[in-house]
Design a protein around this motif. Structure first.
Motif, mmCIF file in Angstrom:
data_model
loop_
_atom_site.group_PDB
_atom_site.id
_atom_site.type_symbol
_atom_site.label_atom_id
_atom_site.label_comp_id
_atom_site.label_asym_id
_atom_site.label_seq_id
_atom_site.Cartn_x
_atom_site.Cartn_y
_atom_site.Cartn_z
ATOM 1 N N GLU A 49 2.270 2.050 3.331
ATOM 2 C CA GLU A 49 3.360 1.172 3.756
ATOM 3 C C GLU A 49 4.681 1.626 3.153
ATOM 4 O O GLU A 49 5.728 1.618 3.818
ATOM 5 C CB GLU A 49 3.062 -0.266 3.338
ATOM 6 N N GLU A 52 0.810 -1.739 11.342
ATOM 7 C CA GLU A 52 0.267 -3.073 11.601
ATOM 8 C C GLU A 52 0.398 -3.976 10.379
ATOM 9 O O GLU A 52 0.705 -5.162 10.495
ATOM 10 C CB GLU A 52 -1.201 -2.979 12.037
ATOM 11 N N TRP A 53 0.171 -3.418 9.198
ATOM 12 C CA TRP A 53 0.331 -4.215 7.971
ATOM 13 C C TRP A 53 1.784 -4.649 7.794
ATOM 14 O O TRP A 53 2.063 -5.802 7.452
ATOM 15 C CB TRP A 53 -0.105 -3.391 6.747
ATOM 16 N N SER A 81 -0.901 4.080 11.973
ATOM 17 C CA SER A 81 -1.214 2.869 12.739
ATOM 18 C C SER A 81 -1.565 1.711 11.814
ATOM 19 O O SER A 81 -1.115 0.579 12.018
ATOM 20 C CB SER A 81 -2.378 3.141 13.698
ATOM 21 N N MET A 82 -2.375 1.993 10.790
ATOM 22 C CA MET A 82 -2.727 0.947 9.831
ATOM 23 C C MET A 82 -1.498 0.417 9.111
ATOM 24 O O MET A 82 -1.286 -0.793 9.007
ATOM 25 C CB MET A 82 -3.742 1.480 8.811
ATOM 26 N N ALA A 83 -0.684 1.348 8.603
ATOM 27 C CA ALA A 83 0.492 0.946 7.831
ATOM 28 C C ALA A 83 1.462 0.134 8.685
ATOM 29 O O ALA A 83 2.020 -0.877 8.227
ATOM 30 C CB ALA A 83 1.193 2.183 7.271
ATOM 31 N N HIS A 122 0.856 -1.177 0.000
ATOM 32 C CA HIS A 122 0.000 0.000 0.000
ATOM 33 C C HIS A 122 0.900 1.237 0.000
ATOM 34 O O HIS A 122 1.995 1.211 0.562
ATOM 35 C CB HIS A 122 -0.880 -0.030 1.259
ATOM 36 N N SER A 165 -3.917 7.829 12.335
ATOM 37 C CA SER A 165 -4.711 6.660 11.939
ATOM 38 C C SER A 165 -4.090 5.957 10.733
ATOM 39 O O SER A 165 -4.074 4.722 10.660
ATOM 40 C CB SER A 165 -6.146 7.082 11.611
ATOM 41 N N GLN A 166 -3.571 6.738 9.787
ATOM 42 C CA GLN A 166 -2.912 6.151 8.615
ATOM 43 C C GLN A 166 -1.660 5.394 9.028
ATOM 44 O O GLN A 166 -1.399 4.284 8.557
ATOM 45 C CB GLN A 166 -2.554 7.238 7.607
#
Length: 305
Positions: free
Chosen positions: A8, A44-45, A40-42, A5, A37-38
């Motif tokens: 990422e 975790e991925w 944290s998602m990246a 992504h 928020s962006q």
């Protein structure tokens, strides 16, 4: 790299340069230019793909005021008000009962009972015949600590470990706990993690540095749709739209959480209604809704014609 992504990729590139110390999330957010928020998602991925790893993890206990504590800053805490009422009664010679304090100070019975118990234990007051309260003239360590804590935390939250005794003990004793929310303080755990690239992650980051990152269009606007600029990037490849890449001609790409407002809104964007579809002739795309409700969020499929 094809399944990376864009978020990422930004994190990997932010971790690639030599660091004096492994960066934390806050530091990464600044370096990568991402919202919390962006990021944290990246992160975790990337952890799930073993491209980055947690270098260190620390836990801090952060103290702050609750809305009740903020009110106590101006009105004084119950223990301060009970002690003040007892001293005033002693000066005037009036008899003072617990009911008198509740009525005069407009306090909850539980708050008065708790304050009286603490003051009696510290020897600041006495319970005499008839259930009356008398001041002994002694100071209350808890009342003084409460006032100091309210003043300290009024300016903002602080690490619990920075408070010396007896302030720390009083703070913990009067912090919100399960089943008792009527307290002036709260203590929250704050976990801080730092991150490093794994060997595989470093190789991917090096390749990203050489090849570059595809342009990302995070939000479709009327201007982008009108000009068709979302379909192009500086390198000539199709950019990522809402975090997803538009692939070959005629293929559908789901775009999550694309809001349907109303027919007039879509018309303003230059779309025409064709059955259950919305079509924009000038930009060569059409949207197919998977939800008939024109108000709710729905999943769309975008196709390049």
């Amino acid at each position: 790299m094809d399944n990376l992504h864009p978020l990422e990729s930004k994190v990997l590139l932010a971790l690639a340069p030599p660091q004096s110390a492994p960066p934390t999330l806050d530091q990464l957010a600044s370096t990568a230019g991402l919202e919390p928020s962006q990021l944290s998602m990246a992160v975790e991925w990337l952890l799930a793909k073993s491209l980055i790893a947690v270098h260190a993890e620390t836990v801090a206990h952060i103290a702050s005021l609750t809305p009740i504590g903020e009110a106590f800053c101006d009105q004084a805490a119950p223990i301060e008000r009970v002690l003040s009422a007892a001293r005033e009664a002693g000066q005037t010679g009036k008899r003072l009962t617990i009911q008198d304090i509740q009525s005069k100070e407009q306090l909850e019975p539980s708050d008065v009972s708790k304050a009286v118990g603490t003051l009696k234990k510290e020897g600041a007051i006495l319970i005499v015949q008839g259930g009356c309260i008398e001041s002994t003239g002694r100071n209350s360590t808890t009342a003084e600590a409460m006032r100091a804590l309210l003043q300290e935390l009024r300016g903002g939250q602080r690490d619990l470990e920075t408070f010396a005794e007896p302030l720390r003990s009083v703070l913990q004793q009067h912090a919100v706990k399960r089943g008792n929310a009527r307290e002036p303080f709260r203590v929250d755990e704050r976990v801080t993690r730092s991150f490093v690239l794994t060997d595989t992650g470093r190789k991917v980051a090096e390749q990203l540095s050489r090849d570059g990152v595809a342009e990302e269009v995070s939000q479709l606007t009327p201007e982008l749709l009108k000009e068709g600029a979302w379909r192009r990037s500086g390198s000539g490849s199709t950019p990522s739209v809402c975090g997803l890449r538009a692939s070959r001609r005629g293929s559908g790409i789901p775009i999550e959480n694309f809001s349907i407002w109303s027919s007039s809104s879509w018309s303003a964007w230059g779309f025409r209604k064709c059955g259950e579809h919305w079509w924009r002739p000038s930009s060569g795309i059409w949207m197919r809704s998977s939800c008939r409700n024109s108000i709710r969020l729905a999943t769309f499929t975008m196709c390049i014609l």
